[in-house]
Motif scaffolding. Structure first.
Motif, PDB file in Angstrom:
ATOM      1  N   ASP B  76      13.111   5.173   5.560  1.00 39.27           N
ATOM      2  CA  ASP B  76      13.216   4.188   4.584  1.00 39.27           C
ATOM      3  C   ASP B  76      12.171   3.097   4.806  1.00 39.27           C
ATOM      4  OD1 ASP B  76      14.408   2.547   2.704  1.00 39.27           O
ATOM      5  OD2 ASP B  76      16.003   1.758   4.157  1.00 39.27           O
ATOM      6  N   ILE B  77      11.004   3.354   4.672  1.00 39.61           N
ATOM      7  CA  ILE B  77       9.946   2.204   4.931  1.00 39.61           C
ATOM      8  C   ILE B  77       9.275   1.949   3.825  1.00 39.61           C
ATOM      9  CG2 ILE B  77       9.855   2.891   7.438  1.00 39.61           C
ATOM     10  CD1 ILE B  77       7.031   3.943   6.670  1.00 39.61           C
ATOM     11  N   LYS B  78       8.493   0.788   3.715  1.00 42.16           N
ATOM     12  CA  LYS B  78       7.461   0.575   2.763  1.00 42.16           C
ATOM     13  C   LYS B  78       6.035   0.973   3.103  1.00 42.16           C
ATOM     14  CE  LYS B  78      10.006  -2.259  -0.473  1.00 42.16           C
ATOM     15  NZ  LYS B  78      11.064  -2.922   0.034  1.00 42.16           N
ATOM     16  N   TYR B  79       5.526   1.284   2.042  1.00 44.46           N
ATOM     17  CA  TYR B  79       3.899   1.912   2.563  1.00 44.46           C
ATOM     18  C   TYR B  79       3.162   1.540   1.499  1.00 44.46           C
ATOM     19  CZ  TYR B  79       4.141   6.370  -0.118  1.00 44.46           C
ATOM     20  OH  TYR B  79       4.164   7.094  -1.118  1.00 44.46           O
ATOM     21  N   CYS B  80       1.881   1.443   1.950  1.00 46.98           N
ATOM     22  CA  CYS B  80       1.039   1.594   0.827  1.00 46.98           C
ATOM     23  C   CYS B  80      -0.107   2.605   0.797  1.00 46.98           C
ATOM     24  CB  CYS B  80      -0.071   0.132   0.938  1.00 46.98           C
ATOM     25  SG  CYS B  80      -1.536   0.018  -0.456  1.00 46.98           S
ATOM     26  N   PRO B  81      -0.287   3.342  -0.188  1.00 49.78           N
ATOM     27  CA  PRO B  81      -1.004   4.800  -0.137  1.00 49.78           C
ATOM     28  C   PRO B  81      -2.231   4.573   0.334  1.00 49.78           C
ATOM     29  CG  PRO B  81      -0.111   4.157  -2.425  1.00 49.78           C
ATOM     30  CD  PRO B  81       0.209   3.224  -1.547  1.00 49.78           C
ATOM     31  N   ARG B  82      -2.862   3.523   0.166  1.00 51.01           N
ATOM     32  CA  ARG B  82      -4.277   3.293   0.357  1.00 51.01           C
ATOM     33  C   ARG B  82      -4.645   2.711   1.645  1.00 51.01           C
ATOM     34  NH1 ARG B  82      -7.503  -1.051  -0.882  1.00 51.01           N
ATOM     35  NH2 ARG B  82      -9.665  -0.872  -1.199  1.00 51.01           N
ATOM     36  N   LEU B  83      -5.436   2.958   2.261  1.00 57.58           N
ATOM     37  CA  LEU B  83      -5.815   2.590   3.698  1.00 57.58           C
ATOM     38  C   LEU B  83      -7.474   2.299   4.030  1.00 57.58           C
ATOM     39  CD1 LEU B  83      -3.340   4.776   3.938  1.00 57.58           C
ATOM     40  CD2 LEU B  83      -3.294   3.965   6.471  1.00 57.58           C
ATOM     41  N   VAL B  84      -7.791   1.532   2.732  1.00 56.05           N
ATOM     42  CA  VAL B  84      -9.092   1.271   2.896  1.00 56.05           C
ATOM     43  C   VAL B  84      -9.250  -0.145   3.103  1.00 56.05           C
ATOM     44  CG1 VAL B  84     -11.250   1.128   1.504  1.00 56.05           C
ATOM     45  CG2 VAL B  84      -9.919   3.286   1.097  1.00 56.05           C
ATOM     46  N   SER B  85      -8.354  -1.047   2.885  1.00 54.63           N
ATOM     47  CA  SER B  85      -8.415  -2.482   3.365  1.00 54.63           C
ATOM     48  C   SER B  85      -7.816  -2.605   4.680  1.00 54.63           C
ATOM     49  CB  SER B  85      -7.865  -3.302   2.110  1.00 54.63           C
ATOM     50  OG  SER B  85      -8.425  -3.434   1.206  1.00 54.63           O
ATOM     51  N   THR B  86      -8.072  -4.029   5.306  1.00 54.38           N
ATOM     52  CA  THR B  86      -7.325  -4.166   6.388  1.00 54.38           C
ATOM     53  C   THR B  86      -6.022  -4.539   6.002  1.00 54.38           C
ATOM     54  OG1 THR B  86      -8.341  -6.474   6.003  1.00 54.38           O
ATOM     55  CG2 THR B  86      -9.653  -5.126   7.470  1.00 54.38           C
ATOM     56  N   PRO B  87      -5.224  -4.871   7.201  1.00 54.32           N
ATOM     57  CA  PRO B  87      -3.590  -5.138   6.892  1.00 54.32           C
ATOM     58  C   PRO B  87      -3.466  -6.421   6.178  1.00 54.32           C
ATOM     59  CG  PRO B  87      -4.161  -4.374   9.012  1.00 54.32           C
ATOM     60  CD  PRO B  87      -5.439  -4.513   8.521  1.00 54.32           C
TER      61      PRO B  87
END
Ligand SMILES: Cc1cc2nc3c(=O)[nH]c(=O)nc-3n(C[C@H](O)[C@H](O)[C@H](O)COP(=O)(O)OP(=O)(O)OC[C@H]3O[C@@H](n4cnc5c(N)ncnc54)[C@H](O)[C@@H]3O)c2cc1C
Lengths: 294, 783
Positions: B76-87
């Motif tokens: 049950d977590i939220k994620y962003c599928p793209r990891l190209v940018s910094t947090p």
């Protein structure tokens, strides 16, 4: 509403498969199976529909193993085209190219090479799409559909063949065996045009026009349209208006306007009614201008 | 630096290493893979554009013998599928299986069974209780006060934010004194533009195969532009140690940006594999894929001012991004859009306001050009319009105002500024103009009659990578491993993905050139996350510039080791040794110039090193590029408009490009051909529209009603001239830059300008469909 979890799954449902080898056998089977049976020819319409789930026939009757239903033959009355003749065979037929240019022009744009090698002319007609390219041409050639059923053979002129989108006069137990084109129309002038979104597409609007001309005067004319009504349609009133007239500029303009108001296009996800009416005008203009040329 | 003409391998056309596999159909893409005992998965997707899932009933599906996976069973977590940018720039609003789906087609549950057919039957046996919620299909509607909020809470660097009025993110910028600048202008044009939403229509649909390993880990083969980011995300979601997640490079059948992010189906398949402990495969049908991703839809309110003498002065852009239902990289895009907007032409003052808005539509993601084709369409058409208003030729207007060598450019936006060190803009424009006889083109509005011809031009650029002198909010570095084999060949191991354009072919050439090896002696090894060093992702036209840069850096290190070993063997001074390719012996050779007999092949070095226990010659390193140099393009397109049908025919194309040193000439020209096709399609054909009643696509996901051009819709090759101008990018490997995106970016603007030239009508909304064109003609000509 279409259910996205069931629609277009690409998975064929279970069905029973039959492959009769004579027309009589096919008719018997089709009669027995009634509404549960669907005829399979090239499958380029049917299999697509089965994969997307819009058709789920219990029985598939493949008619491709029946001999004698394929080929383009000259007869004393005219041209006979077997229902199983491939679109590519029409495209490559010399008589068609020479004597019935409007049919040649119509079939050579259908789908792609691969599609034309699979697709049958009977399927294009019986699928009864208002856009079916060969159907429009046949309609403009006064062609006749030959149907065989439990009660024997019957002939239906193309003008009466289509009864609605995807519907024809063919009844349970019947199949289309061929199409004939009368010798009368050989050598008539022909003009065929379609507008579509891309080179491989269903027509946004199409016109097949044929005419018998005599010194600039219209003796006979046929104007058959695709995708302007629920079925392929003719504009008889425009034909009536033009018969016996010399194709002068004002007559052409009048006919074009008359055609634009006689077709019955609707707005859809693919195009709009006003667009088609405007284009129809141009089509008639072009067709008649060409017919007027010696 | 060596002159280009002296290169042995760089710039030569050669047979592709993966060519035979591609043309014979033996290449295995993700959807071709299978494993013994593998289960087939299918998805249950939301039928509604906005709803709450109350319950997923799985009993009937399980009775059929299928495994099921529901929203309750996934982390049950939220994620962003793209990891190209910094947090700081990564907004997280996705859930593996949605409890509150926000678009038609959003995965809610999944099943797995022995065959795809059984899996499909199981999907049909699932039942979902929904509570339907209001949905929005227009960014103007969804951000109105009082509109239902689509996301309650999204995450940004560990903090929860509340996207009120469905505003996902915003970015405003200002440079120079705009108030004063507007006063200097003699002419100002102000317009509103609307772009279309385009589907990538990449050749392969998205697919994933996951194998649970006996140690609790997983192996993953998926459609992706980044294996390392896939591993990072799976680590983040499932908490598996990274050593237990192996993501394998799998050939891509094009992508066009649609797999920059980790695909939605990947974590779903991983969750299923972990549940069933069996290998599972999930391949999207075309109809699912079409509902999975789309380009960003933009509305621009733009104002541009210039002086009478043709000097551009100031501009303002107000941009609204309709991003659909989830963020993939909207925030990064707002920055880039600013960059795309101000980097072609000099504006001494500029202001920019942008907002990204949620709607209940397919989530948008990068699509070749990352918003640049949209922005450049607007820039290049408004430039034409302003030139017309001032009374200056649009080509001269561009020559006067373009940003060139030595000037600062924003490229990927305010955080990625750098100085332009190579520019072939002027040559592209002048040479193209000469070929098409530009100054004698038809005058707009002069033609009557049914068929009217028009000639238009447009410029474009794209940054090669997102590198910069200082780090911004975009991660961009690459890495490589090169090792010498005992037969004198080298193995080249990179994490960088080749979309099919031949990027790795170019890397092999760069390595061969540097090491003086025959091209065949460079083995491109397919590897995985455990056996490669990090590369961020193949996107941003960075494959050759960044990845090739890394390959070159590591090749140089290997070269020095070779030199040292050779010096020992030849009893020579290392720095005095030279390298050359020996094609007869199929070897790289190191020799002391002028001294007979003092030479040694790579194979002999490797042989010696093994038998004398000197060790393997190898190097591994990462590489960060110091800039993101623009590659420049210019198109001249001639069309014929049929004023009776509104159809536009593409008659001829002249395209010039400055991509620095051309590494793969035919493949580079191929990028231009593809760019033209995609740009033409964007200009006249494509749009994803939604049925406001059902929330689904009007085309129901069918390609029958989503047209792109076929070969017959393209000009003949003899009517399509591509030329490359000679520049050398000092920061690029052997002087190279990128090409992929710049090849597309100017096309729609150029087509629009050509149509304007034919009809004297300007359009502000894409696509320029036959219906739209005919309507405009009828309005103009009073019919
Ligand atoms: C990619 C693609 C492009 C296409 N492009 C075009 C195009 O440009 N223009 C166009 O007009 N069409 C086009 N089509 C549609 C299709 O290819 C044609 O309609 C084709 O001629 C159908 O023939 P078939 O033999 O494949 O028919 P099938 O799919 O086998 O049958 C079609 C229908 O006709 C019935 N049927 C077939 N034969 C008989 C018979 N002898 N008696 C009674 N019923 C029969 C079947 O039961 C079924 O309902 C395209 C299709 C595809 C897949």
């Amino acid at each position: 509403m279409m259910d996205i979890n069931k629609h277009n799954t690409h998975i064929l449902h279970r069905f029973e498969y039959h492959a009769p080898v004579t027309v009589t056998e096919a008719v018997k089977l089709l009669k027995e199976l009634g509404s549960e049976a669907t005829i399979l020819a090239g499958g380029t319409d049917l299999i697509v529909k089965m994969k997307d789930g819009s058709e789920r026939p219990r029985h598939i009757v493949n008619i491709k193993q029946i001999p004698g239903l394929r080929g383009v033959n000259e007869t004393p009355e005219g041209l006979w085209i077997g229902a199983l003749t491939k679109i590519s065979e029409l495209e490559n037929s010399r008589v068609i190219k020479e004597k019935l240019p409007v049919l040649y022009e119509a079939v050579r744009v259908i789908g792609s090479v691969q599609v034309r090698n699979l697709a049958s002319v009977g399927g294009n007609i019986c699928n009864a799409s208002p856009a079916a390219d060969s159907a429009i041409a046949f309609l403009a050639l006064d062609a006749v559909a030959h149907i065989t059923g439990p009660d024997g053979d019957r002939k239906v002129p193309f003008g009466e063949f289509f009864t609605g989108p995807g519907r024809t006069v063919i009844k349970e137990g019947e199949l289309l065996t061929g199409i004939s084109v009368p010798r009368d129309v050989y050598g008539w002038k022909g003009y065929w045009v379609r507008v579509a979104r891309a080179s491989m597409d269903i027509a946004t609007i199409s016109l097949a026009a044929t005419a018998k001309m005599d010194g600039g005067v219209v003796k006979e004319i046929r104007l058959a349209w695709g995708t302007v009504a629920p079925t392929p349609m003719r504009t008889d009133n425009v034909e009536d208006y033009l018969r016996g007239k010399k194709l002068e500029q004002n007559i052409i303009e009048k006919a074009a306007s008359l055609a634009a108001s006689s077709i019955k296009p609707r707005d859809s996800g693919r195009s709009t009614g006003p667009y088609k009416r405007k284009v129809a005008k141009g089509f008639i203009h072009e067709a008649l201008t060409r017919f007027a040329e010696a | 630096m060596t002159r280009k003409s002296d290169y042995v391998t760089v710039g030569k056309d050669t047979q592709r290493k993966d060519g035979v596999a591609k043309v014979t159909g033996s290449e295995k893409f993700a959807s071709d893979l299978s494993l013994p005992g593998m289960l087939h998965m299918r998805l249950l997707k939301s039928s509604f554009p906005h709803a709450k899932v109350l319950k997923v009933h799985t009993r009937e599906a399980e009775k059929l013998g299928a495994y099921t996976l529901t929203p309750e069973e996934v982390p049950d977590i939220k994620y962003c599928p793209r990891l190209v940018s910094t947090p700081e720039a990564t907004y997280k609003d996705w859930r593996i299986l949605a409890k509150k789906p926000l678009y038609v087609g959003e995965p809610i549950a999944a099943v797995a069974a022995d065959t795809e057919e059984e899996a499909q039957l199981a999907v049909e046996a699932l039942k979902v209780d929904y509570e339907q919620l209001p949905a929005y299909f227009d960014a103007e509607e969804s951000r109105k006060p009082g509109a239902t909020q689509l996301h309650d809470a999204i995450e940004l660097k560990g903090t929860i934010i509340n996207p009120e009025r469905n505003i996902a993110c915003t970015l405003d910028l200002q440079e120079g004194d705009t108030d004063a600048a507007w006063k200097e202008c003699d002419e100002v044009v102000e317009r509103t533009y609307r772009t279309n939403r385009r589907y990538h229509l990449q050749l392969e649909t998205k697919s994933v195969l996951v194998k649970p390993e006996i140690d609790g880990g997983i192996s993953v083969w998926s459609t992706t532009q980044s294996i390392h980011n896939t591993r990072l995300l799976l680590h983040e979601i499932f908490g598996l140690p990274m050593g237990k997640i192996r993501v394998y490079k799998t050939p891509l059948g094009s992508s066009f940006g649609s797999s920059i992010q980790v695909n939605t189906i990947v974590p779903i398949a991983v969750a299923m594999a972990l549940k069933t402990r069996k290998p599972v495969k999930l391949t999207m049908t075309r109809e699912e894929d079409i509902r999975d991703h789309v380009s960003y839809n933009m509305i621009f309110k733009v104002k541009l001012g210039a002086k009478k003498d043709g000097t551009l002065v100031v501009g303002h852009l107000d941009a609204v991004l309709d991003l659909g239902s989830h963020q993939i990289q909207a925030y990064a895009l707002l920055g880039c859009m600013a960059g795309w907007w101000v980097s072609l032409y000099r504006l001494k003052a500029k202001s920019y306001k942008s907002v990204a808005v949620y709607t209940n539509k397919t989530p948008s993601c990068a699509f070749r050009g990352y918003g640049n084709p949209q922005v450049s369409w607007m820039v290049e058409t408004i430039m034409d319009e302003l030139a017309e208003k001032i009374g200056i030729d649009p080509l001269d207007f561009r020559l006067k105002n373009y940003i060139g060598e030595g000037e600062i450019f924003w490229g990927q936006g305010p955080t990625v500024k750098s100085v332009i060190r190579s520019s072939g803009v002027e040559e592209i424009l002048k040479r193209g103009a000469k070929i098409v006889d530009w100054y004698n083109r038809p005058r707009a509005g002069n033609q009557t009659g049914r068929y009217r011809k028009g000639l238009g031009m447009g410029r474009g650029f794209h940054t090669s990578s997102a590198g910069a002198p200082v780090p911004g909010t975009v991660v961009d570095f690459s890495g490589a491993i090169i090792k010498l084999n005992e037969d004198g060949t080298v193995d080249y191991i990179t994490a960088l993905m080749d979309h099919g354009g031949g990027t790795l072919e170019a890397h092999a050439k760069i390595i061969a050139e540097e090491l003086c090896l025959p091209l065949d002696n460079v083995n491109v090894i397919s590897a995985d996350t455990s056996t490669t060093v990090y590369d961020v992702c193949t996107h941003a036209s960075r494959g050759i510039y960044s990845g090739g840069g890394a390959a070159l850096k590591v090749a140089k290190q290997v070269k020095e080791k070779l030199r040292t070993f050779a010096a020992r063997m030849l009893d020579a001074e290392a720095s005095a040794l030279s390298f050359r390719v020996d094609n007869d012996r199929k070897q790289g050779v190191i020799y002391a110039e002028g001294i007979k007999g003092r030479e040694v092949t790579f194979k002999e070095i490797a042989y010696n090193a093994r038998h004398k226990n000197w060790g393997t010659i190898a190097a591994v390193d990462s590489y960060r590029q110091p800039a993101c140099p623009p590659h420049f393009t210019g198109y001249f397109i001639e069309v014929t408009v049929d004023t009776w049908t509104g159809k536009v025919k593409l008659d001829s194309v002249v395209a010039g490009a400055d991509i620095g040193t051309v590494i793969n000439p035919k493949l580079a020209a191929g990028q231009v051909h593809g760019g033209l096709a995609q740009g033409w399609s964007m200009a006249v054909m494509e749009d994803m529209s939604y049925d406001a009643k059902t929330g689904d696509l009007i085309n129901n996901g069918n390609l029958t009603d989503y047209k792109i051009p076929y070969p017959r819709d393209m000009p003949d090759l003899e009517d399509f001239e591509v030329f490359f101008v000679e520049t050398v990018e000092p920061t690029g490997p052997f002087g190279a830059k990128g090409i992929g995106e710049g090849a597309l970016n100017p096309v729609a603007g150029t087509v629009a300008n050509a149509i304007q030239n034919a009809l004297d009508i300007r359009f502000y909304e894409l696509p320029l469909s036959k219906e739209r064109i005919l309507r405009a003609i009828m309005e103009k000509e009073g019919q």
